[in-house]
Structure formats: structure tokens, C-alpha cells
Design a protein around this motif. Structure first.
Motif, PDB file in Angstrom:
ATOM      1  N   GLY A  13      37.502  50.616  36.136  1.00 32.00           N
ATOM      2  CA  GLY A  13      38.625  51.961  36.191  1.00 32.00           C
ATOM      3  C   GLY A  13      39.754  51.591  35.518  1.00 32.00           C
ATOM      4  O   GLY A  13      40.652  52.284  34.622  1.00 32.00           O
ATOM      5  N   ALA A  14      40.255  50.161  35.487  1.00 32.18           N
ATOM      6  CA  ALA A  14      41.473  49.766  34.713  1.00 32.18           C
ATOM      7  C   ALA A  14      41.066  49.661  33.350  1.00 32.18           C
ATOM      8  O   ALA A  14      42.023  50.403  32.290  1.00 32.18           O
ATOM      9  CB  ALA A  14      42.017  48.185  35.183  1.00 32.18           C
ATOM     10  N   LEU A  15      39.773  49.382  32.808  1.00 31.55           N
ATOM     11  CA  LEU A  15      39.401  49.539  31.405  1.00 31.55           C
ATOM     12  C   LEU A  15      39.577  50.830  30.987  1.00 31.55           C
ATOM     13  O   LEU A  15      39.760  51.197  29.940  1.00 31.55           O
ATOM     14  CB  LEU A  15      38.199  48.822  31.340  1.00 31.55           C
ATOM     15  CG  LEU A  15      37.963  47.249  31.608  1.00 31.55           C
ATOM     16  CD1 LEU A  15      36.590  46.708  31.494  1.00 31.55           C
ATOM     17  CD2 LEU A  15      39.069  46.644  30.520  1.00 31.55           C
ATOM     18  N   VAL A  16      38.852  51.543  31.955  1.00 31.00           N
ATOM     19  CA  VAL A  16      38.669  53.143  31.189  1.00 31.00           C
ATOM     20  C   VAL A  16      40.302  53.711  31.087  1.00 31.00           C
ATOM     21  O   VAL A  16      40.547  54.382  29.854  1.00 31.00           O
ATOM     22  CB  VAL A  16      37.943  53.954  32.435  1.00 31.00           C
ATOM     23  CG1 VAL A  16      38.142  55.282  32.348  1.00 31.00           C
ATOM     24  CG2 VAL A  16      36.575  53.609  32.403  1.00 31.00           C
ATOM     25  N   THR A  17      41.032  53.334  32.041  1.00 33.47           N
ATOM     26  CA  THR A  17      42.435  54.243  32.026  1.00 33.47           C
ATOM     27  C   THR A  17      43.161  53.312  30.576  1.00 33.47           C
ATOM     28  O   THR A  17      43.949  54.173  29.929  1.00 33.47           O
ATOM     29  CB  THR A  17      43.266  53.738  33.260  1.00 33.47           C
ATOM     30  OG1 THR A  17      42.479  54.371  34.432  1.00 33.47           O
ATOM     31  CG2 THR A  17      44.519  54.391  33.018  1.00 33.47           C
ATOM     32  N   GLY A  18      43.089  51.941  30.576  1.00 35.10           N
ATOM     33  CA  GLY A  18      43.490  51.541  29.295  1.00 35.10           C
ATOM     34  C   GLY A  18      43.158  51.943  28.060  1.00 35.10           C
ATOM     35  O   GLY A  18      43.636  52.404  27.256  1.00 35.10           O
ATOM     36  N   LEU A 192      43.489  45.124  36.488  1.00 34.08           N
ATOM     37  CA  LEU A 192      42.181  44.257  36.324  1.00 34.08           C
ATOM     38  C   LEU A 192      42.157  43.079  36.825  1.00 34.08           C
ATOM     39  O   LEU A 192      43.113  42.331  37.394  1.00 34.08           O
ATOM     40  CB  LEU A 192      42.402  43.916  34.604  1.00 34.08           C
ATOM     41  CG  LEU A 192      40.968  43.556  33.983  1.00 34.08           C
ATOM     42  CD1 LEU A 192      39.828  44.510  34.033  1.00 34.08           C
ATOM     43  CD2 LEU A 192      41.123  43.294  32.678  1.00 34.08           C
ATOM     44  N   ARG A 193      40.995  42.374  37.200  1.00 35.52           N
ATOM     45  CA  ARG A 193      40.872  41.489  38.308  1.00 35.52           C
ATOM     46  C   ARG A 193      41.291  40.142  37.504  1.00 35.52           C
ATOM     47  O   ARG A 193      41.204  39.726  36.424  1.00 35.52           O
ATOM     48  CB  ARG A 193      39.364  41.256  38.283  1.00 35.52           C
ATOM     49  CG  ARG A 193      38.787  40.029  39.353  1.00 35.52           C
ATOM     50  CD  ARG A 193      37.419  40.249  39.483  1.00 35.52           C
ATOM     51  NE  ARG A 193      36.837  39.199  40.423  1.00 35.52           N
ATOM     52  CZ  ARG A 193      36.578  38.118  39.952  1.00 35.52           C
ATOM     53  NH1 ARG A 193      36.571  37.585  38.771  1.00 35.52           N
ATOM     54  NH2 ARG A 193      36.193  37.055  40.902  1.00 35.52           N
ATOM     55  N   ARG A 194      42.037  39.185  38.385  1.00 38.71           N
ATOM     56  CA  ARG A 194      42.565  38.010  38.001  1.00 38.71           C
ATOM     57  C   ARG A 194      41.499  37.237  37.255  1.00 38.71           C
ATOM     58  O   ARG A 194      40.394  37.064  37.797  1.00 38.71           O
ATOM     59  CB  ARG A 194      43.356  37.266  38.897  1.00 38.71           C
ATOM     60  CG  ARG A 194      44.388  37.922  39.334  1.00 38.71           C
ATOM     61  CD  ARG A 194      45.336  37.381  40.463  1.00 38.71           C
ATOM     62  NE  ARG A 194      46.370  38.057  41.169  1.00 38.71           N
ATOM     63  CZ  ARG A 194      47.519  37.945  40.289  1.00 38.71           C
ATOM     64  NH1 ARG A 194      47.832  37.092  39.312  1.00 38.71           N
ATOM     65  NH2 ARG A 194      48.757  38.540  40.672  1.00 38.71           N
ATOM     66  N   PRO A 195      41.839  36.140  36.560  1.00 35.68           N
ATOM     67  CA  PRO A 195      40.845  35.340  35.796  1.00 35.68           C
ATOM     68  C   PRO A 195      40.092  34.457  36.925  1.00 35.68           C
ATOM     69  O   PRO A 195      40.820  33.928  37.693  1.00 35.68           O
ATOM     70  CB  PRO A 195      41.596  34.416  34.999  1.00 35.68           C
ATOM     71  CG  PRO A 195      43.059  35.062  34.561  1.00 35.68           C
ATOM     72  CD  PRO A 195      43.319  36.074  35.733  1.00 35.68           C
ATOM     73  N   ALA A 196      38.938  34.339  36.597  1.00 35.86           N
ATOM     74  CA  ALA A 196      38.183  33.351  37.672  1.00 35.86           C
ATOM     75  C   ALA A 196      38.242  32.147  37.161  1.00 35.86           C
ATOM     76  O   ALA A 196      38.449  31.760  36.120  1.00 35.86           O
ATOM     77  CB  ALA A 196      36.456  34.012  37.632  1.00 35.86           C
TER      78      ALA A 196
END
Length: 478
Positions: A13-18, A192-196
Motif C-alpha cells: 500500500g505504501a509503494l502504491v501510494t508513493g 514502508l517496513r523498516r529495514p530487516a
């Protein structure tokens, strides 16, 4: 790696919105960039605006891939959007002071936003099952449709808004772009998810080129021991640690041992990967060369800025609206076959453009040519990107993605720089002829892949007739 569905959906969803907001920003600038350059420097330098933007995207692609590899996609994408915001501010300042050099510098930084929009497709593909990889990438690419179609149609409104603010003509659309890029960066940074954390060293061996292009792999495969990535030629690339991550795109990969040059060397030794790299660059160069000169061609024939915005919107609609369909097609019939279809669409587009210019036809045939051009670009980009992701091993993938996007944008920058002089010397017909010539290297690479695929099929058929499974060779006699 198991990922909660809610976390995965939030990342997508964050990638789509961005991408939606980034699409508004990029398309708003594209619609008027050439016109602003022509106002300050004349027709012969009009293509330099797009060239500067594409060059900026090219220069940023490898460093952004490096940031993604070491710190995660979130930080890489947010940084790219911040650079694009700075570029938009410089463009507005250049319009105020009427300085061509400042304008070109701003357009170069502005182009980084396009690099971020494109790299988000790789973020979506991180951790996706091979059989769904193209569709996953295409969903994020599709999100650009709304913003990219709305952007050019906001040009006239944005221009009036800019004049109301006291800015010169054509500066207003870049104010909209600055706001859109800033919002896109905020969405990515927050959601967006924090770095793993880096995982223990592991890598997936490179799949054979034919397998990646013509059939889907199982949805999951057991982890393999760390091994060098080896293309079909047998040349090894140093192995490094990597960690697969969810489709939110937060993959963190240690690429200290594999740089962009080594990744490209790996691709050069594999026909399928080589075809993917070349086609992405060629398709983008063709699209940029024709698209950036279309507004000038239309205005030279007395068409309004509003009509220019409509035609560019239709072109961008072709680039993104059917992305999920093309992603499904690539997963269904194979990336190579789909890519060849994209090349045929590109040929049809420049043919239509040549006919429109020769007949002196107005907006209808020109718009049709731009729509087909967008469709050809979309099919080529999605299928080639999926092919690239399917042939590259984990330790090569991120640097190869960055190097491929850099090459894509360098090719686009060169095409845009040449487009202005070509238009001035030979008109829009010459632009379409030059664009058609650009496709030749991709056609040659496609022939090599198809020949290899046929040879592999014949070898498999021969083994079946001898009673051996295709994957097993009989022991040597004696």
C-alpha cells in the motif's frame, strides 16, 4: 521468509501510494519541461530538459540501489524523493531568474523521482513467488496510472496557480510536483517496513535463463547453501550474503563483493539476462525520444497546451493502465514471448508516428501513436524486469537492478539529447525513424535467446526419445 499478511499489505500500500503521488509529480513536469526549455534556449535545446532528467535518474540509480542493499528499500526510496523535491525547487527558481544552467541542474535532480518510481517495482518483487513476480511488480507500476494521467491534465490549472503566486509561466506545474514528491516521500518513510537485519549468509543459485523466461518456478524453494552466482556461461560472480524480504520491499543485502560492473558482466554472459538489460534500455530510449518531442511537434502545428496535456495523458495511460494484464501475461506465457510482443508494439508506434507526421494529420493519429508507444514500453519493461529478476541470483539481483536502471536512463538521456537536433533537422518523421533504429540491438538479443530456447527444447526432445528425463544426461560410455 514468512511475513504477516497485514505487514505485507501495508508495504504494498505504501509503494502504491508513493507511486501514485510520484506519478503526479513526474507527469506534471514532463508535460511542460520541453516548453520551458524552448522558451529559455530555443527548439534545438528543448530535448536537453528530458535528457537532464533522465541523466539524473541514471546517475542516481546505482547509488540508490546501494542504499537499498545496505539499509533497505525504505531509506533508499525516501532519499530519492527528497532529492527530487530539491530539484523541483531549483526548477521554479530557474524560471524566476531565467537561467538555463540552473534549470538543467534542477531537471537533473528532478529526474531522480522517476528513478525512485521505477525502483519501487523491484521493492514490490522482493520475496514474491517466481510465478507471481511479474504481476506483483505490475500492481505497483499500475498505481502510477492515476497520478501520471492526472499530472498533465493539471498543467493548465497549475500554470494559472503559479501565475497567481506571481511566478513566471510554466513554473506552476513544478510547484505541484514539489508537493507531490514531498507527500510520496513522507508516505514511504512512515509506512514502508523498516529495514530487516541481515540474515545469515545464503543465496539462491541462478536459475537457467530459459526456465525463468518460459515457466514459473514453484512458489517456494528451500534455502540453498551460499554459492557463487553463475550464469549459463559458467563465469562465477563472488557470492555475498543476502536476505530475502517481503513484498514491502525492505530487503537488506550485503553487496560489498558484487558491484554494478560485476553484475553487468554476469548478465552479459547469460543470454536471457542480457536480453532483459538491453530491452529495458532500448524501450525506454525509444519512448523518451518520441514522447519528449511530441509536445513541440503539436505546438508547432498550432495545437493548444490543453490538447498537448490530453495526448501526453493518453500516452501515460498506455504506459501504466494495463500493467497488471501484461504482468499476468508474462507469468502465463513466459517473459521472453511477452517481451517480443512489446517490441512489435514499439515498431507499430513509430510507424504510426511516421505516418501521422507525413500526412500532416492532427491530434488523432498522433495520440494513437503515443498510446501504442506507451503500451509497447509497458509490455517491454514488465516482461524484461521479470525476466531479469528470474535469472539473477540473490547476490547479484540488487546491484544488477540498479545497473540496469542506470543503463536505461543513460540511454533515455542520450535519446532525449539527440531528439531536439533531429526534430530541428528533419521534423517528427526523422524522430520516429531514429527511434526505430534504436530497437535493433534488442532484436538481435531476442534472436539469441529464442535460438537458445529452441536448442534447449530440441535437446530435451532428444533425451525423451532416448528414454531419459530432460534434466538427466546419460552417463558417458567407456
Amino acid at each position: 521468509m514468512s511475513v504477516p499478511s497485514g505487514e505485507r499489505s501495508r508495504g504494498i500500500g505504501a509503494l502504491v501510494t508513493g507511486n501514485l503521488l510520484g506519478g503526479v509529480a513526474v507527469a506534471s513536469g514532463i508535460a511542460v519541461g520541453g516548453l520551458l526549455l524552448e522558451r529559455l534556449g530555443g527548439t534545438s535545446v528543448a530535448g536537453l530538459g528530458q535528457a537532464a532528467s533522465v541523466l539524473g535518474a541514471a546517475v542516481a540509480a546505482v547509488p540508490l540501489a546501494g542504499v537499498a542493499a545496505r539499509h533497505g528499500r525504505r531509506r533508499s526510496l525516501a532519499l530519492g524523493y527528497a532529492i527530487a523535491v530539491l530539484g523541483g525547487v531549483l526548477i521554479v527558481m530557474a524560471a524566476v531568474v531565467a537561467q538555463l544552467a540552473v534549470l538543467l541542474a534542477g531537471l537533473a535532480l528532478f529526474g531522480v523521482g522517476q528513478a525512485v518510481n521505477l525502483q519501487s517495482r523491484y521493492a514490490a518483487a522482493d520475496g514474491a513467488a517466481p510465478g507471481n513476480r511479474a504481476r506483483t511488480m505490475s500492481i505497483v507500476i499500475w498505481a502510477t496510472t492515476i497520478g501520471s494521467v492526472a499530472g498533465p491534465n493539471l498543467s493548465e490549472v497549475a500554470d494559472r496557480f503559479g501565475r497567481w503566486l506571481g511566478l513566471p509561466g510554466l513554473a506552476g506545474p513544478y510547484v505541484f510536483s514539489v508537493v507531490s514528491f514531498a507527500l510520496a516521500g513522507a508516505v514511504v518513510a512512515v509506512f514502508l517496513r523498516r529495514p530487516a537485519a541481515p540474515a545469515t549468509p545464503s543465496s539462491t543459485p541462478a536459475a537457467p535463463a530459459g526456465a525463468a523466461s518460459e515457466q514459473a518456478a514453484p512458489s517456494s524453494t528451500p534455502a540453498a547453501p551460499a554459492t557463487p552466482a553463475t550464469p549459463s556461461s559458467g563465469k562465477a560472480v563472488p557470492s555475498v550474503s543476502s536476505a530475502s524480504a517481503p513484498a514491502s520491499g525492505e530487503a537488506v543485502t550485503n553487496t560489498r563483493a558484487v558491484g554494478a560492473v560485476a553484475a553487468l558482466r554476469w548478465a552479459a554472459a547469460d543470454p536471457a539476462a542480457r536480453f532483459a538489460v538491453v530491452l529495458i534500455a532500448v524501450a525506454h530510449a525509444m519512448m523518451v525520444m518520441v514522447m519528449v518531442m511530441t509536445p513541440l511537434h503539436m505546438q508547432h502545428h498550432g495545437m493548444s497546451l490543453q490538447l498537448v496535456g490530453v495526448v501526453i495523458s493518453l500516452h501515460v495511460l498506455g504506459m501504466y493502465a494495463l500493467s497488471p494484464v501484461f504482468g499476468w501475461l508474462a507469468d502465463r506465457i513466459g517473459a521472453v514471448r511477452t517481451a517480443c510482443g512489446g517490441m512489435l508494439l514499439l515498431v507499430a508506434a513509430v510507424t504510426l508516428g511516421f505516418v501521422a507526421a507525413s500526412a500532416g494529420e492532427g491530434s488523432t493519429l498522433t495520440a494513437l501513436a503515443l498510446i501504442v508507444l506507451g503500451l509497447g514500453w509497458s509490455v517491454s519493461l514488465i516482461s524484461a524486469s521479470a525476466l531479469l529478476a528470474g535469472t539473477a541470483a540473490d547476490d547479484v539481483r540488487v546491484p544488477l537492478q540498479g545497473a540496469t536502471d542506470a543503463g536505461m536512463n543513460y540511454a533515455g538521456a542520450a535519446a532525449a539529447a539527440l531528439a531536439g537536433p533531429i526534430l530541428a533537422a528533419g521534423g517528427f518523421r526523422a524522430v520516429n525513424i531514429a527511434a526505430a533504429a534504436i530497437l535493433v540491438p534488442a532484436a538481435a538479443a531476442a534472436i539469441a535467446v529464442l535460438r537458445r530456447s529452441r536448442a534447449a527444447e530440441k535437446e530435451g526432445d532428444g533425451k525423451r526419445r532416448e528414454g531419459f528425463p530432460p534434466a538427466i544426461r546419460p552417463p558417458a560410455s567407456g
